[in-house]
Scaffold this motif. Structure first.
Motif, PDB file in Angstrom:
ATOM      1  N   PRO A   2       3.340  -7.687 -31.059  1.00  0.00           N
ATOM      2  CA  PRO A   2       3.171  -8.026 -32.477  1.00  0.00           C
ATOM      3  C   PRO A   2       3.447  -6.801 -33.352  1.00  0.00           C
ATOM      4  O   PRO A   2       2.979  -5.696 -33.052  1.00  0.00           O
ATOM      5  CB  PRO A   2       1.702  -8.458 -32.560  1.00  0.00           C
ATOM      6  CG  PRO A   2       1.032  -7.779 -31.401  1.00  0.00           C
ATOM      7  CD  PRO A   2       2.060  -7.698 -30.316  1.00  0.00           C
ATOM      8  N   PRO A   3       4.209  -6.956 -34.422  1.00  0.00           N
ATOM      9  CA  PRO A   3       4.485  -5.804 -35.297  1.00  0.00           C
ATOM     10  C   PRO A   3       3.244  -5.400 -36.076  1.00  0.00           C
ATOM     11  O   PRO A   3       2.453  -6.262 -36.486  1.00  0.00           O
ATOM     12  CB  PRO A   3       5.576  -6.337 -36.231  1.00  0.00           C
ATOM     13  CG  PRO A   3       5.404  -7.809 -36.227  1.00  0.00           C
ATOM     14  CD  PRO A   3       4.894  -8.174 -34.868  1.00  0.00           C
ATOM     15  N   PRO A   4       3.014  -4.125 -36.284  1.00  0.00           N
ATOM     16  CA  PRO A   4       1.856  -3.678 -37.063  1.00  0.00           C
ATOM     17  C   PRO A   4       1.979  -4.111 -38.517  1.00  0.00           C
ATOM     18  O   PRO A   4       3.092  -4.293 -39.038  1.00  0.00           O
ATOM     19  CB  PRO A   4       1.904  -2.155 -36.921  1.00  0.00           C
ATOM     20  CG  PRO A   4       3.329  -1.837 -36.602  1.00  0.00           C
ATOM     21  CD  PRO A   4       3.843  -3.002 -35.813  1.00  0.00           C
ATOM     22  N   SER A   5       0.838  -4.263 -39.181  1.00  0.00           N
ATOM     23  CA  SER A   5       0.854  -4.734 -40.570  1.00  0.00           C
ATOM     24  C   SER A   5       1.599  -3.771 -41.484  1.00  0.00           C
ATOM     25  O   SER A   5       2.220  -4.184 -42.472  1.00  0.00           O
ATOM     26  CB  SER A   5      -0.584  -4.926 -41.076  1.00  0.00           C
ATOM     27  OG  SER A   5      -1.311  -3.704 -40.985  1.00  0.00           O
ATOM     28  N   GLY A   6       1.539  -2.472 -41.157  1.00  0.00           N
ATOM     29  CA  GLY A   6       2.263  -1.503 -41.979  1.00  0.00           C
ATOM     30  C   GLY A   6       3.760  -1.743 -41.955  1.00  0.00           C
ATOM     31  O   GLY A   6       4.443  -1.606 -42.976  1.00  0.00           O
ATOM     32  N   LEU A   7       4.276  -2.136 -40.788  1.00  0.00           N
ATOM     33  CA  LEU A   7       5.707  -2.426 -40.680  1.00  0.00           C
ATOM     34  C   LEU A   7       6.051  -3.672 -41.476  1.00  0.00           C
ATOM     35  O   LEU A   7       7.083  -3.719 -42.153  1.00  0.00           O
ATOM     36  CB  LEU A   7       6.090  -2.626 -39.213  1.00  0.00           C
ATOM     37  CG  LEU A   7       7.527  -3.128 -38.958  1.00  0.00           C
ATOM     38  CD1 LEU A   7       8.549  -2.156 -39.514  1.00  0.00           C
ATOM     39  CD2 LEU A   7       7.758  -3.368 -37.474  1.00  0.00           C
ATOM     40  N   LEU A   8       5.183  -4.678 -41.424  1.00  0.00           N
ATOM     41  CA  LEU A   8       5.452  -5.908 -42.161  1.00  0.00           C
ATOM     42  C   LEU A   8       5.536  -5.636 -43.659  1.00  0.00           C
ATOM     43  O   LEU A   8       6.380  -6.202 -44.357  1.00  0.00           O
ATOM     44  CB  LEU A   8       4.361  -6.944 -41.878  1.00  0.00           C
ATOM     45  CG  LEU A   8       4.257  -7.429 -40.430  1.00  0.00           C
ATOM     46  CD1 LEU A   8       3.154  -8.458 -40.290  1.00  0.00           C
ATOM     47  CD2 LEU A   8       5.584  -7.987 -39.939  1.00  0.00           C
ATOM     48  N   GLN A   9       4.686  -4.744 -44.156  1.00  0.00           N
ATOM     49  CA  GLN A   9       4.746  -4.410 -45.581  1.00  0.00           C
ATOM     50  C   GLN A   9       6.041  -3.674 -45.900  1.00  0.00           C
ATOM     51  O   GLN A   9       6.661  -3.900 -46.939  1.00  0.00           O
ATOM     52  CB  GLN A   9       3.546  -3.555 -45.974  1.00  0.00           C
ATOM     53  CG  GLN A   9       3.501  -3.262 -47.474  1.00  0.00           C
ATOM     54  CD  GLN A   9       2.193  -2.643 -47.911  1.00  0.00           C
ATOM     55  OE1 GLN A   9       1.182  -2.760 -47.220  1.00  0.00           O
ATOM     56  NE2 GLN A   9       2.216  -1.992 -49.051  1.00  0.00           N
ATOM     57  N   GLN A  10       6.484  -2.796 -44.990  1.00  0.00           N
ATOM     58  CA  GLN A  10       7.757  -2.113 -45.200  1.00  0.00           C
ATOM     59  C   GLN A  10       8.918  -3.102 -45.231  1.00  0.00           C
ATOM     60  O   GLN A  10       9.839  -2.979 -46.030  1.00  0.00           O
ATOM     61  CB  GLN A  10       7.986  -1.083 -44.086  1.00  0.00           C
ATOM     62  CG  GLN A  10       7.178   0.189 -44.239  1.00  0.00           C
ATOM     63  CD  GLN A  10       7.562   1.196 -43.172  1.00  0.00           C
ATOM     64  OE1 GLN A  10       7.633   0.865 -41.983  1.00  0.00           O
ATOM     65  NE2 GLN A  10       7.826   2.418 -43.583  1.00  0.00           N
ATOM     66  N   LEU A  11       8.847  -4.096 -44.346  1.00  0.00           N
ATOM     67  CA  LEU A  11       9.901  -5.109 -44.319  1.00  0.00           C
ATOM     68  C   LEU A  11       9.980  -5.848 -45.650  1.00  0.00           C
ATOM     69  O   LEU A  11      11.066  -6.146 -46.148  1.00  0.00           O
ATOM     70  CB  LEU A  11       9.653  -6.113 -43.192  1.00  0.00           C
ATOM     71  CG  LEU A  11       9.694  -5.594 -41.757  1.00  0.00           C
ATOM     72  CD1 LEU A  11       9.351  -6.712 -40.781  1.00  0.00           C
ATOM     73  CD2 LEU A  11      11.040  -5.001 -41.415  1.00  0.00           C
ATOM     74  N   LEU A  12       8.827  -6.156 -46.227  1.00  0.00           N
ATOM     75  CA  LEU A  12       8.803  -6.882 -47.482  1.00  0.00           C
ATOM     76  C   LEU A  12       9.337  -6.047 -48.647  1.00  0.00           C
ATOM     77  O   LEU A  12       9.906  -6.586 -49.592  1.00  0.00           O
ATOM     78  CB  LEU A  12       7.371  -7.329 -47.798  1.00  0.00           C
ATOM     79  CG  LEU A  12       6.822  -8.476 -46.958  1.00  0.00           C
ATOM     80  CD1 LEU A  12       5.355  -8.706 -47.274  1.00  0.00           C
ATOM     81  CD2 LEU A  12       7.614  -9.746 -47.199  1.00  0.00           C
ATOM     82  N   CYS A  13       9.169  -4.746 -48.574  1.00  0.00           N
ATOM     83  CA  CYS A  13       9.579  -3.876 -49.681  1.00  0.00           C
ATOM     84  C   CYS A  13      11.017  -3.390 -49.574  1.00  0.00           C
ATOM     85  O   CYS A  13      11.583  -2.888 -50.547  1.00  0.00           O
ATOM     86  CB  CYS A  13       8.651  -2.656 -49.756  1.00  0.00           C
ATOM     87  SG  CYS A  13       6.929  -3.060 -50.091  1.00  0.00           S
ATOM     88  N   HIS A  14      11.608  -3.529 -48.410  1.00  0.00           N
ATOM     89  CA  HIS A  14      12.965  -3.010 -48.182  1.00  0.00           C
ATOM     90  C   HIS A  14      13.998  -3.826 -48.965  1.00  0.00           C
ATOM     91  O   HIS A  14      13.874  -5.053 -49.064  1.00  0.00           O
ATOM     92  CB  HIS A  14      13.263  -3.063 -46.686  1.00  0.00           C
ATOM     93  CG  HIS A  14      14.562  -2.430 -46.299  1.00  0.00           C
ATOM     94  ND1 HIS A  14      14.869  -1.121 -46.574  1.00  0.00           N
ATOM     95  CD2 HIS A  14      15.651  -2.934 -45.662  1.00  0.00           C
ATOM     96  CE1 HIS A  14      16.079  -0.836 -46.119  1.00  0.00           C
ATOM     97  NE2 HIS A  14      16.576  -1.933 -45.564  1.00  0.00           N
TER      98      HIS A  14
END
Length: 307
Positions: free
Chosen positions: A209-221
């Protein structure tokens, strides 16, 4: 010469959910009309063109022509074919891309890069639905479906004088605009989770599972490479490779407010949970550790539908 080929798994057909693209494709695929696909690189134009051909039921091949990759000096012979002796080095007669698309689909990728002089000759071929090979006066009828794609606005190019107005209107029978990934951010996390599962299966790796920090980066990219870039990021994640600090997490990507980012993250997580549980709210609420009534309220606030 390109021949018929399978759908490219590197770029998913983008954003069918929640848009009228699916309806348009289902309505027009079986009709013998031309289609113009517009969208940034990586938004899935090639895949969508192949899908239209598959749904059309045409018996011939899907012939893909990268207009940007054909040298201008060879463009006519490659597109329209050539008879032996038409020019120095033409030792034998051969068909071009247009003839090869008989009974099938001719896909003109990146038609916005085609020189003006060649555009005029292509227009004649499209209007007559036939071709004359270089060095020949014999007209060869061609039964083909034409799909063209472009990264730039052809309307703007027409106004600038870099694309023929008559060719634009000839191609623009059905117009489909594929949205950029950054314009459908609610799809980023569900697509990414699906991609890492696919890539894990492909490479024989465990699905982490991807960490939540990565998911936030994905949303902001900003995702300038759209789904193609997201697919590459999923591959690197599965293989345990660096996700490239230059590709993710740039300060220029964080213009979105914290509230908006959190709402997008919450929406994506709820949608992904509903999808995993076949849209069963009870199961999703249990997985997310929230009351069913609370989940319904947040779904309404975030515009999440069970359809």
């Amino acid at each position: 010469m390109s021949a018929s080929f399978q759908i490219d798994k590197e770029v998913d057909p983008l954003f069918i959910e929640g848009s009228d693209i699916e309806e348009t494709i289902n309505t027009t695929a079986i009709l013998n009309i031309d289609i113009l696909l517009l969208g940034e690189t990586g938004t899935g134009k090639d895949t969508l063109a192949q899908r239209v051909h598959h749904l059309s039921g045409r018996r011939g091949s899907f012939i893909a022509v990268n207009c940007a990759a054909i040298p201008e000096s060879l463009a006519e012979s490659q597109l329209f074919g050539v008879n032996s002796g038409a020019y120095t080095g033409a030792m034998q007669s051969r068909a071009g891309f247009v003839e090869a698309a008989h009974l099938g689909t001719l896909y003109l990728d990146e038609i916005d890069s085609m020189p003006l002089a060649l555009q005029a000759k292509l227009l004649r071929v499209l209007e007559s639905r036939g071709v004359e090979r270089l060095g020949s006066t014999r007209f060869i009828p061609v039964d083909m479906r034409v799909i063209a794609s472009a990264q730039h606005s052809l309307h703007t190019m027409v106004e600038q004088g870099t694309f023929r107005r008559d060719l634009y209107f000839r191609l623009n029978v059905v117009h489909i605009q594929l949205p950029a990934l950054r314009d459908r951010r609610e799809r980023i996390i569900p697509l990414f989770l699906e991609m890492i599962q696919q890539e894990a299966n492909h490479f024989g790796c465990p699905t982490l599972p991807p960490p939540s920090g990565l998911l936030q980066q994905l949303l902001c990219h900003p995702w300038l490479g759209n789904v193609r870039e997201l697919r590459s990021t999923a591959k690197r994640f599965v293989l345990g490779l660096p996700l490239l600090s230059t590709a993710l997490g740039s300060r220029q990507e964080t213009a979105m407010s914290l509230k908006a980012r959190l709402q997008q993250l919450e929406k994506a997580l709820i949608e992904e949970s509903l999808l995993r549980h076949d849209h069963c709210v009870d199961s999703a609420a249990a997985e997310l550790s929230v009351a069913k009534r609370t989940l319904y309220y947040r779904m309404k606030q975030l515009g999440i539908s069970l359809d």
